[in-house]
Design an enzyme around this catalytic site. Structure first.
Site: not given
Length: 304
Positions: A12, A81-82, A125, A127-130, A147-150, A153, A240
């Site tokens: 990416s 973070k990954d 999103t 992300s469960l956190r978000r 999902r996907g790269n920046v 998205r 995650c």
């Protein structure tokens, strides 16, 4: 040691930016040269399914780690973070660089802030956190997977699939998308992912030569904070598949303050804790124990 260091990296744009950043540091601060080995990971390929359903963020590391074990690559560069809380014993983190903006970015073409969204608006999103923090603040919103790269998205937002999306500020800034950040979601009201904004290098545990070469390139302030956050995450069994946010900051006296929270995916429950200390691992453990005493296990089980 071979004078050429091969860096395994995802393909990416953001991953390549991070790897080139590390490559430049290595080449300017050591007598080694570098070459990149771009790879596609399972996490990049399986975009139709949420990460928590197919094995977590470790899917972004597996192919890179296999390349290191096979001798095809010397190191791998990751967004910290990954990197799972429990790193396989064959590997080690040998350098972590100065943290960028750790916040989450609010990105929307119509609504400058979360409070501006009308009821029923769609936020993207995966992300469960978000998701959990978003719904705890605005249970009237609808959260859809993204999902996907920046670039992918952002394009989905521009195509009208969402009213807003949430991304890491650091990734947008690194790729030159500063103007897409309409506002920032910041601590203590909003907690980022563990180690968000930090870039790190992974190498094999049996390569003390590489660890010794790269360790001096680390930013010690960032490394202390990341260690505290990762210790907390490990103690709570973070992945995650659960919603955990954390942020450590170093104070003038070199002590650390660690804030953390555990959130139910639907936003219905959350608990937070804050502690101060000098030892990163101990601090992470103390904050984790505080959260456990408040009932973290029951909340984390809601994600199962």
């Amino acid at each position: 040691m071979n004078k050429t260091i091969t860096i395994a990296t995802r393909e990416s744009a953001l991953a390549l930016w991070q790897s080139r950043f590390v490559a430049e540091l290595i080449e300017t601060q050591t007598d080694h040269v570098t070459q990149l080995l771009p790879m596609t990971t399972e996490g990049d390929q399986r975009l139709e399914v949420s990460l928590n359903k197919i094995g977590g963020k470790g899917l972004f590391l597996k192919e890179l780690e296999q390349a290191m074990l096979a001798g095809q690559a010397d190191i791998a560069v990751h967004s910290m973070k990954d990197v799972p809380a429990d790193l396989p014993s064959e590997f080690q983190i040998c350098a972590v660089f100065e943290r960028a903006d750790e916040s989450d970015a609010w990105v929307s073409n119509q609504f400058p802030q979360l409070a501006d969204l009308p009821a029923g608006a769609v936020v993207g999103t995966s992300s469960l956190r978000r998701q959990a923090q978003l719904l705890s603040l605005r249970p009237d919103l609808k959260v859809e997977p993204l999902r996907g790269n920046v670039n992918t998205r952002l394009q989905k937002l521009d195509d009208g699939h969402y009213d807003a999306i949430i991304l890491a500020s650091a990734g947008l800034l690194r790729l030159g998308f500063d103007e897409r950040i309409k506002s920032r979601l910041t601590a203590p009201q909003w907690l980022p992912a563990v180690a968000q904004g930090a870039v790190g290098v992974e190498c094999r545990a049996d390569r003390p030569d590489l660890a010794a070469l790269l360790a001096p390139l680390s930013d010690q302030r960032t490394w202390q904070c990341v260690r505290a956050e990762r210790a907390l995450n490990q103690r709570l069994g973070g992945s995650c598949s659960v919603a955990i946010g954390a942020l450590a900051m170093q104070l003038a006296d070199d002590s650390l303050v660690l804030r953390a929270g555990v959130f139910a995916p639907d936003g219905s429950r959350h608990i937070t804790a804050r502690q101060q200390g000098y030892d990163p691992e101990k601090l992470g453990a103390v904050v984790a124990e505080d959260l456990q005493a408040q009932g973290a296990a029951a909340i984390l089980a809601m994600a199962g």
